[in-house]
Design an enzyme around this catalytic site. Structure first.
Site, PDB file in Angstrom:
ATOM      1  N   ARG A 111       0.858  -1.191   0.000  1.00  0.00           N
ATOM      2  CA  ARG A 111       0.000   0.000   0.000  1.00  0.00           C
ATOM      3  C   ARG A 111       0.893   1.239   0.000  1.00  0.00           C
ATOM      4  O   ARG A 111       1.632   1.468   0.945  1.00  0.00           O
ATOM      5  CB  ARG A 111      -0.918  -0.022   1.230  1.00  0.00           C
ATOM      6  CG  ARG A 111      -1.776   1.212   1.327  1.00  0.00           C
ATOM      7  CD  ARG A 111      -2.795   1.159   2.480  1.00  0.00           C
ATOM      8  NE  ARG A 111      -3.484   2.436   2.502  1.00  0.00           N
ATOM      9  CZ  ARG A 111      -3.473   3.291   3.521  1.00  0.00           C
ATOM     10  NH1 ARG A 111      -2.857   3.002   4.648  1.00  0.00           N
ATOM     11  NH2 ARG A 111      -4.089   4.444   3.422  1.00  0.00           N
ATOM     12  N   HIS A 155      -2.999  10.765   0.351  1.00  0.00           N
ATOM     13  CA  HIS A 155      -2.556  10.579   1.742  1.00  0.00           C
ATOM     14  C   HIS A 155      -1.915  11.897   2.187  1.00  0.00           C
ATOM     15  O   HIS A 155      -0.710  11.975   2.420  1.00  0.00           O
ATOM     16  CB  HIS A 155      -1.584   9.393   1.831  1.00  0.00           C
ATOM     17  CG  HIS A 155      -1.375   8.838   3.199  1.00  0.00           C
ATOM     18  ND1 HIS A 155      -1.434   7.493   3.494  1.00  0.00           N
ATOM     19  CD2 HIS A 155      -1.084   9.439   4.380  1.00  0.00           C
ATOM     20  CE1 HIS A 155      -1.187   7.291   4.788  1.00  0.00           C
ATOM     21  NE2 HIS A 155      -0.962   8.463   5.354  1.00  0.00           N
ATOM     22  N   GLU A 200      -7.709   8.649   5.949  1.00  0.00           N
ATOM     23  CA  GLU A 200      -8.015   9.332   7.216  1.00  0.00           C
ATOM     24  C   GLU A 200      -8.493  10.778   7.082  1.00  0.00           C
ATOM     25  O   GLU A 200      -7.763  11.721   7.432  1.00  0.00           O
ATOM     26  CB  GLU A 200      -6.792   9.287   8.139  1.00  0.00           C
ATOM     27  CG  GLU A 200      -6.346   7.881   8.472  1.00  0.00           C
ATOM     28  CD  GLU A 200      -5.245   7.834   9.529  1.00  0.00           C
ATOM     29  OE1 GLU A 200      -4.631   8.885   9.792  1.00  0.00           O
ATOM     30  OE2 GLU A 200      -5.006   6.758  10.082  1.00  0.00           O
ATOM     31  N   ASN A 336      -7.533   1.925   9.710  1.00  0.00           N
ATOM     32  CA  ASN A 336      -6.216   2.101  10.324  1.00  0.00           C
ATOM     33  C   ASN A 336      -6.439   2.012  11.828  1.00  0.00           C
ATOM     34  O   ASN A 336      -7.108   2.865  12.421  1.00  0.00           O
ATOM     35  CB  ASN A 336      -5.618   3.463   9.971  1.00  0.00           C
ATOM     36  CG  ASN A 336      -5.282   3.574   8.487  1.00  0.00           C
ATOM     37  OD1 ASN A 336      -5.358   2.582   7.766  1.00  0.00           O
ATOM     38  ND2 ASN A 336      -4.925   4.755   8.041  1.00  0.00           N
ATOM     39  N   TYR A 338      -4.891   1.447  15.665  1.00  0.00           N
ATOM     40  CA  TYR A 338      -3.691   1.504  16.507  1.00  0.00           C
ATOM     41  C   TYR A 338      -3.979   1.198  17.976  1.00  0.00           C
ATOM     42  O   TYR A 338      -3.149   0.672  18.680  1.00  0.00           O
ATOM     43  CB  TYR A 338      -3.036   2.888  16.392  1.00  0.00           C
ATOM     44  CG  TYR A 338      -2.358   3.105  15.055  1.00  0.00           C
ATOM     45  CD1 TYR A 338      -1.017   2.797  14.890  1.00  0.00           C
ATOM     46  CD2 TYR A 338      -3.064   3.562  13.956  1.00  0.00           C
ATOM     47  CE1 TYR A 338      -0.381   2.966  13.664  1.00  0.00           C
ATOM     48  CE2 TYR A 338      -2.445   3.727  12.725  1.00  0.00           C
ATOM     49  CZ  TYR A 338      -1.103   3.430  12.587  1.00  0.00           C
ATOM     50  OH  TYR A 338      -0.472   3.583  11.370  1.00  0.00           O
ATOM     51  N   GLU A 394      -3.688  -0.087   8.111  1.00  0.00           N
ATOM     52  CA  GLU A 394      -2.495   0.305   8.881  1.00  0.00           C
ATOM     53  C   GLU A 394      -2.618  -0.254  10.278  1.00  0.00           C
ATOM     54  O   GLU A 394      -3.700  -0.240  10.872  1.00  0.00           O
ATOM     55  CB  GLU A 394      -2.371   1.835   9.041  1.00  0.00           C
ATOM     56  CG  GLU A 394      -1.884   2.572   7.833  1.00  0.00           C
ATOM     57  CD  GLU A 394      -1.789   4.082   8.067  1.00  0.00           C
ATOM     58  OE1 GLU A 394      -1.577   4.514   9.226  1.00  0.00           O
ATOM     59  OE2 GLU A 394      -1.937   4.816   7.084  1.00  0.00           O
TER      60      GLU A 394
HETATM   61  C1  BGP Z   1      -1.707   7.383  10.566  1.00  0.00           C
HETATM   62  C2  BGP Z   1      -1.274   7.867   9.194  1.00  0.00           C
HETATM   63  C3  BGP Z   1       0.082   7.414   8.803  1.00  0.00           C
HETATM   64  C4  BGP Z   1       1.070   7.359   9.956  1.00  0.00           C
HETATM   65  C5  BGP Z   1       0.485   6.757  11.214  1.00  0.00           C
HETATM   66  C6  BGP Z   1       1.385   6.860  12.422  1.00  0.00           C
HETATM   67  O1  BGP Z   1      -2.629   8.287  11.093  1.00  0.00           O
HETATM   68  O2  BGP Z   1      -2.161   7.455   8.201  1.00  0.00           O
HETATM   69  O3  BGP Z   1       0.499   8.234   7.738  1.00  0.00           O
HETATM   70  O4  BGP Z   1       1.665   8.570  10.157  1.00  0.00           O
HETATM   71  O5  BGP Z   1      -0.741   7.349  11.523  1.00  0.00           O
HETATM   72  O6  BGP Z   1       0.930   7.746  13.391  1.00  0.00           O
HETATM   73  P1  BGP Z   1       1.509   9.200  13.744  1.00  0.00           P
HETATM   74  O7  BGP Z   1       2.361   9.643  12.597  1.00  0.00           O
HETATM   75  O8  BGP Z   1       0.312  10.055  13.916  1.00  0.00           O
HETATM   76  O9  BGP Z   1       2.268   9.035  15.004  1.00  0.00           O
END
Ligand code: BGP
Length: 502
Positions: A111, A155, A200, A336, A338, A394
């Site tokens: 991706r 993006h 996002e 995505n 986390y 992600e």
């Molecule tokens: C997501 C994005 C990515 C990447 C990732 C890591 O929100 O799509 O591009 O950056 O987060 O988190 P961060 O960079 O906000 O710490």
């Protein structure tokens, strides 16, 4: 720790034998010599993700136009230590090496995103052939290595020239995005079959136009922010229409929309807590961190009632036909994921957030609690509501890292994180949630937006001074996950969940 017999091993609430049975139920999941079936299906899209501004560099090369991020990074105090994406991972010149890493990793799918101002320097109008040539070279390399391209059209690197014309506040922005999509469809849809329109919207609209902490750094009035959001969702829909109209092989073309999925997980398996979490995950308050505001219009053709109430007099005025146009059929939702927040049913019957206890494990990013159950409840709740397959577009962990004295980069936290999270994803698949893929964020360390190069999310370490790439221990771990369809997640002896936080 003494090894337990396989049938007695427990993995944070998921027993090895129950996941093995899940695998057994699918004809596609092949058993190994010992008869242990893989917990992930054979056709699963194992992948890794990146994004153009975060890795490409070559900001001033071959006729590329400026993006809002080029400008934002130069503002004093906007990005950690004044870092910029001018050079980033120099992927523009080192893409062959990066594709070779993908090949070694064994991913089926990659991706990546296209930089809009690299191919259309002013956002619309004149096409930059040299910019398109870069993506042709990248696609050639992927093809040579048998890796399927998954293209994110946008993006976050929005053309500065379009921002000057009003950006997402301008109603025409939806047509600009359609023009850009048409160019990509015409030039690349013979080779790219899997697409995401946008990554996002919560971030590029919310963080960029309401909170002002991401490019372009605006703090719009709430009503204007909602107008920008409305136009971004119209743009998504026009992009879907453009892809459907111009794709060389419409039947094989799979289109998605990627959310910064905000997950709520239940405090217990009690039905009332599950329903509290379900209600919380789709509720809308007066800020950008929610799901339904960004998903309901494009997937259900309406704004959520509680969001309209929260917006009050700031609710934008729009054409009555907009909502019908915004709802264009897509093939899967990109999530995505986390971390999750935890909810239970409160005394008043309403969802109540359970606070994170002091000292609870978290990653190098302050916002990231280690909460594996988000990989079960996230896909499940989204699929239940929107009735579409989901892909984890992600998932990853930020850590502070260095090259060790043995010349390697050891990242046991990332291995443990990936192990825990994937077991929960396997549990969702076992329970019937159609999850089509998983993309590690990220293939390589990169420019992490306002955090600059402070955060490292990669499976591969990047020494930014020499641009040397060093695969981390987690690279080998993930490689084994892919090679075994996740079977290696089952043969590790771990303590019973009650003894291991989280
Ligand atoms: C997501 C994005 C990515 C990447 C990732 C890591 O929100 O799509 O591009 O950056 O987060 O988190 P961060 O960079 O906000 O710490």
């Amino acid at each position: 720790m003494s090894p337990l017999p396989v049938s007695r091993r427990k993995f944070l609430g998921v027993s090895a034998s129950s996941l093995a049975m899940a695998g057994a139920a699918r004809a596609s999941a092949k058993a190994d010599k010992k008869g242990v079936p893989a917990p992930f299906p054979k056709e699963f899209a194992w992948g890794a993700a990146t994004a153009s501004y975060q890795i490409e560099g070559a900001a001033g090369e071959d006729g590329r136009g400026q993006s809002v991020w080029d400008v934002f990074c130069k503002k004093k105090g906007a990005v950690f230590d004044g870092h910029t994406g001018d050079v980033a991972c120099d992927h523009y010149h080192r893409y062959k090496e990066d594709v070779a890493l993908l090949k070694t990793l064994g991913v089926r799918s990659y991706r990546f995103s296209v930089s809009w101002p690299r191919v259309l320097p002013a956002g619309i109008g004149a096409v930059n052939e040299k910019g398109l040539d870069f993506y042709k070279r990248l696609l050639d390399e992927l093809e040579k290595n048998g890796i399927e391209p998954f293209c994110t059209i946008f993006h976050w690197d929005y053309p500065q020239e379009l921002y000057k014309k009003g950006g997402w506040l301008n109603r025409d922005s939806a047509d600009w995005f359609a023009e850009y999509t048409t160019l990509l469809a015409d030039r690349f849809s013979d080779r790219i079959k899997v697409w995401a329109t946008q990554n996002e919207p919560q971030c590029f609209i919310g963080l960029g136009h309401l909170d002002g902490v991401h490019a372009p750094g605006d703090k719009l009035k709430f009503g204007d922010y909602l107008t920008a959001a409305h136009n971004a969702m119209r743009a998504h829909a026009k992009s879907v229409q453009a892809l459907r109209a111009r794709a060389k092989d419409p039947k094989a073309t799979k289109i998605s929309y990627v959310l910064a999925a905000q997950i709520a997980k239940p405090a217990s398996d009690k039905p009332e807590d599950v329903e509290a979490a379900r209600s919380a995950i789709f509720s809308v308050a007066r800020h950008e961190w929610n799901n339904a505001w960004w998903a309901d219009p494009v997937l259900l053709g309406k704004y959520p009632e509680d969001g309209i109430a929260a917006a009050g007099k700031d609710m934008p005025k729009f054409k009555p036909t907009d909502l019908d146009e915004m709802k264009q059929p897509i093939d899967f939702i990109g999530l995505n994921i986390y971390k999750a927040d935890t909810y239970k049913r409160g005394g008043d019957g309403k969802p109540e957030q359970v606070p994170v206890p002091p000292g609870y494990p978290r990653s190098g990013a302050d916002w990231q609690w280690i909460t594996p159950a988000c990989m079960y409840w996230g896909p499940k709740f989204f699929h239940d509501r929107y009735k579409l397959p989901v892909s984890i577009t992600e998932n990853g962990l930020a850590t502070r890292e260095q090259v060790f004295l043995d010349g390697k980069v050891h990242d046991p936290q990332r291995i443990d994180f990936t192990h825990r999270y994937l077991l929960e994803l396997a549990r969702a698949i076992k329970d019937g949630v159609p999850v089509t893929g998983y993309y590690a964020w990220s293939l390589i360390d990169n420019f992490e937006w306002a955090d600059g190069y402070k955060q490292r999310f990669g499976l591969v370490y990047v020494d930014y001074q020499s641009q040397r790439r060093i695969p981390k221990d987690s690279f080998d771990f993930y490689k084994k996950v892919i090679a075994t369809g996740g079977r290696n997640l089952l043969d590790k002896t771990v303590l019973p969940p009650t003894q291991v936080t989280p």
